[in-house]
Design an enzyme around this catalytic site. Structure first.
Site, PDB file in Angstrom:
ATOM      1  N   ASP A   1      -7.596   9.043   4.802  1.00 28.88           N
ATOM      2  CA  ASP A   1      -7.848   9.869   6.101  1.00 28.88           C
ATOM      3  C   ASP A   1      -7.755   8.847   7.185  1.00 28.88           C
ATOM      4  O   ASP A   1      -8.272   7.599   7.085  1.00 28.88           O
ATOM      5  CB  ASP A   1      -9.048  10.614   5.892  1.00 28.88           C
ATOM      6  CG  ASP A   1      -8.519  12.107   5.810  1.00 28.88           C
ATOM      7  OD1 ASP A   1      -7.429  12.561   6.090  1.00 28.88           O
ATOM      8  OD2 ASP A   1      -9.272  12.700   4.839  1.00 28.88           O
TER       9      ASP A   1
ATOM     10  N   ASP B   1     -14.351   7.135   7.117  1.00 29.30           N
ATOM     11  CA  ASP B   1     -14.429   6.758   5.645  1.00 29.30           C
ATOM     12  C   ASP B   1     -13.157   6.242   5.092  1.00 29.30           C
ATOM     13  O   ASP B   1     -13.072   5.446   4.269  1.00 29.30           O
ATOM     14  CB  ASP B   1     -14.761   8.089   5.072  1.00 29.30           C
ATOM     15  CG  ASP B   1     -16.212   8.528   5.026  1.00 29.30           C
ATOM     16  OD1 ASP B   1     -17.034   7.500   5.224  1.00 29.30           O
ATOM     17  OD2 ASP B   1     -16.838   9.626   4.707  1.00 29.30           O
TER      18      ASP B   1
ATOM     19  N   ASP C   1     -10.152   8.659   9.298  1.00 29.82           N
ATOM     20  CA  ASP C   1     -11.336   8.620   9.891  1.00 29.82           C
ATOM     21  C   ASP C   1     -12.169   7.402   9.361  1.00 29.82           C
ATOM     22  O   ASP C   1     -11.515   6.497   8.766  1.00 29.82           O
ATOM     23  CB  ASP C   1     -12.259  10.004   9.563  1.00 29.82           C
ATOM     24  CG  ASP C   1     -12.290  10.068   7.896  1.00 29.82           C
ATOM     25  OD1 ASP C   1     -11.842   9.227   7.331  1.00 29.82           O
ATOM     26  OD2 ASP C   1     -12.441  11.334   7.630  1.00 29.82           O
TER      27      ASP C   1
ATOM     28  N   GLU D   1      -6.700   9.330  -1.414  1.00 26.49           N
ATOM     29  CA  GLU D   1      -8.286   9.539  -1.359  1.00 26.49           C
ATOM     30  C   GLU D   1      -8.405  10.690  -1.647  1.00 26.49           C
ATOM     31  O   GLU D   1      -8.071  11.757  -0.848  1.00 26.49           O
ATOM     32  CB  GLU D   1      -8.722   8.958  -0.261  1.00 26.49           C
ATOM     33  CG  GLU D   1      -9.892   9.341   0.297  1.00 26.49           C
ATOM     34  CD  GLU D   1     -10.282   9.197   1.917  1.00 26.49           C
ATOM     35  OE1 GLU D   1      -9.253   8.965   2.481  1.00 26.49           O
ATOM     36  OE2 GLU D   1     -11.414   9.730   2.103  1.00 26.49           O
TER      37      GLU D   1
END
Ligand code: TSJ
Length: 649
Positions: free
Chosen positions: A507, A511, A509, A434
């Site tokens: 990641d 998102d 997180d 990503e």
């Protein structure tokens, strides 16, 4: 014959049978895998089902209504039911109480009492003596005839004769066993979630039965109770919980013919996908079989008949295909057969040929009745099928036109792909990364011999909500399919995969989790064979590194115990001259190429979670929840899983 002589012969016969018993159970301990499949975590849990199946049989025979399963504080298991209690009378053949034979003779389960209509039983259905042989300790309490009967065993051997230890005003059987760590060398720890899931499924499959599961281990205490008056109809509603349905109550039928019972529950959702699950004697028949065949044939025929008769489909129009009428369908089929034949690669395909017409007949009648009584719903079902057929024909035309040039050929490899030099799929890996910055670090940090990088930008298309042509037009998706080389739709071929590892690297997180889920949905829906082949992984970047000087000694993965693990690692390196220091990693985007390689990509010490489709229905539910229109369940899920955790799909 004198009485003395007769006794002598009886004693000899008894001795002989005892020797056989010992041989029998010794064989189980010598080759446990032959009897329970494996001695891994799977085998450990299998012991529970061997015992529970007996209580399920008692429930199916109409004598038990409640089963309780306990994980005891020491990881031993107790199963209790309110059935008639295993018979305790002395058997003529062995001269021993029936219950003792159940636990000490191989394959003895259900062979006494007569007329036993035993329908449950695992794939290895070999019974309680096997569990006994593989337990350091097992005891049984039978409540029957006002008395509590008790017997105990050690590694399959009788410790003491069956005795009466008290009085009771109920009936039932309670078995308690401790799996032998000499046998289960991998683990003797039970997994609540694993037991819980199957117990819920057994409750769905056995309408009206109450099953509880209680974890009594310190710190893990919890309890669940399952009872479904609707049986598999409730199961269908549970599967569709986060979907929009086109009618409220599932169509349900239950019938019996020639001692075979058939139950079907089905409901349509507004989605484009089909979830048909079938069971035979409570065993999930992943490979389908004659019950599914009977169901499918009936569904297609009855819907077409209805459509033609009611002029929803003109006489000269083509019939809807099976695929058309199953779009958006969720169905559960459950048959109980006194003598099931399991076939197929994994022995999960029902083979009994007579089941085709029985299922077909019983379900056809129920579905025709339903359509007649609910003309509005019937119209919706037919219209959905007609829409599906139009889409199918259009897609076929589009494919024929573009067959020569679908744009997904390997000659069109996407420009963003940094390919590897090896072209041996068994050793190559495709990292989907990503963001451009992480993509850049991955490109320079990787081992270009066998690691390829495909950066993707931002949110990818939610395939759950998009039509086939939209999906094929999406650039991120096209580049993934082209890079993989597996083709699309009807032309999909997993054997053409250019990489046998497809690693999602996002990641840690919210998102990142969202993008990961979108990618998994895409893979689940349109590359399922890749998932089934075990090619899909999720990279697990660490949260901390423990360094001594400039050298990283250990990486700590994010998780519930991350702080404890960090402290333990620090303690391990605090002896030396220079004290250990902590490096905290923020996210993929913030690692340089060297760090990314060392922490997340280097096969020597990276951690990757392999993604499996253990239970398609469960995975489907998670996807629907995360992707569907309903905000509430999604928010709850995200809150419950707030700590970075791998999506268990
Ligand atoms: F198999 C087992 F021993 F492990 C076991 C059996 C474990 C547990 C928890 C329950 C049972 C069990 C067996 N529950 N209920 C029964 N029922 C019988 O064995 C039974 C009772 C009566 C008659 C009869 O014909 O009167 C027949 C049977 C098979």
């Amino acid at each position: 014959m004198t009485e003395e002589k007769q006794q002598d012969i009886q004693a000899q016969e008894y001795d002989a049978s005892q020797i056989q018993v010992l041989e029998g159970l010794e064989a189980v301990r010598m080759r446990p895998g032959m009897y329970i499949g494996s001695t891994s975590k799977e085998g450990l849990h299998h012991l529970v089902w061997e015992i529970v199946d007996n209580s399920i049989d008692e429930a199916l025979a109409g004598f038990a209504s409640q089963i309780d399963v306990y994980i005891e504080p020491d990881n031993s298991i107790t199963v209790n039911d309110d059935g008639r209690g295993i018979p305790v009378d002395i058997q003529e053949k062995t001269g021993r109480p029936a219950v003792e034979t159940v636990f000490t003779v191989l394959h003895a389960g259900g062979k006494f009492g007569g007329g036993g209509y035993k329908v449950s039983g695992g794939l290895h259905g070999v019974g309680s003596s096997v569990v006994n042989a593989l337990s350091t300790q097992l005891d049984v309490q039978v409540h029957k005839n006002g008395q509590i009967h008790f017997q105990e065993y050690r590694r399959g051997q009788v410790l003491s004769d069956l005795e009466v230890i008290g009085e009771t005003d109920r009936t039932g059987t309670r078995v308690h066993f401790t799996p032998d760590p000499e046998i289960f060398t991998e683990t003797t720890e039970y997994d609540f979630a694993k037991l819980n899931k199957r117990i819920q499924e057994l409750a769905f499959l056995n309408r009206g039965l109450t099953i509880t599961i209680t974890d009594k281990r310190p710190g893990l205490e919890q309890e669940q109770t399952y009872h479904y008056e609707g049986g598999i109809s409730s199961y269908v509603q549970y599967i569709n919980e986060n979907k929009d349905v086109i009618f409220e109550n599932p169509i349900y039928t239950d019938g019996e013919m020639d001692d075979i019972t058939v139950e079907v529950a089905m409901q349509y959702t507004t989605s484009y996908h089909e979830t048909v699950m079938s069971f035979a004697n409570n065993i999930h028949t992943h490979e389908g079989g004659t019950h599914e065949q009977g169901f499918r044939t009936a569904l297609t025929r009855v819907i077409n008949d209805y459509a033609k008769k009611n002029k929803l489909l003109k006489e000269n129009e083509d019939n809807l295909t099976g695929e058309d009428v199953r779009e958006g369908l969720t169905a559960v089929i459950s048959v109980k057969h006194p003598n099931p034949q399991f076939e197929g690669q994994t022995k999960t395909k029902l083979g009994n040929s007579e089941v085709v017409k029985i299922t077909n007949r019983l379900f056809s009648e129920a579905l025709s009745d339903f359509l007649l009584e609910n003309p509005q719903v019937a119209k919706k079902i037919v219209e959905k099928g007609i829409l599906a057929s139009k889409a199918r024909i259009a897609a076929k035309r589009a494919r024929e036109v573009t067959r020569k040039k679908s744009g997904l050929e390997i000659s069109n490899l996407p420009g963003k792909l940094a390919d590897c030099s090896s072209n041996n799929p068994a050793e190559t890996e495709l990292f989907i990364v990503e963001g451009d910055s992480a993509g850049g670090s991955a490109k320079s940090g990787r081992n270009r011999e066998f690691q390829a990088i495909l950066p993707i930008r931002g949110k990818i298309l939610n395939v759950e909500k998009a039509s086939m042509d939209k999906i094929l037009a999406n650039e991120e998706i096209r580049s993934l399919f082209t890079a993989m080389g597996t083709g699309f739709g009807a032309d999909f071929d997993v054997s053409k995969a250019r990489y046998q590892k497809l690693v999602i690297m996002t990641d840690a997180d919210v998102d990142g989790a969202h993008i990961r889920t979108l990618l998994l949905t895409l893979i689940y829906r349109y590359m399922k064979p890749v998932l089934e082949a075990g090619y899909v992984y999720i990279a697990q970047p660490p949260i901390y590194g423990v360094k001594v000087g400039s050298e990283v000694k250990e990486y700590i993965q994010p998780g519930a115990n991350q702080e404890e693990e960090l402290q333990a690692a620090l303690a391990r390196y605090s002896e030396g001259r220079s004290k250990p220091t902590i490096q905290r990693y923020k996210g993929l985007g913030e690692m340089d190429d060297h760090q990314l390689w060392e922490t997340t990509m280097n096969p020597d010490h990276r951690l990757m979670a392999q993604v499996s489709v253990d239970d398609a229905a469960e995975a489907d539910k998670i996807f629907d929840m995360l992707m569907g229109d309903r905000v509430e369940p999604r928010r709850e899920f995200i809150e419950e899983n707030a700590v970075y955790s791998t999506l268990d799909v």
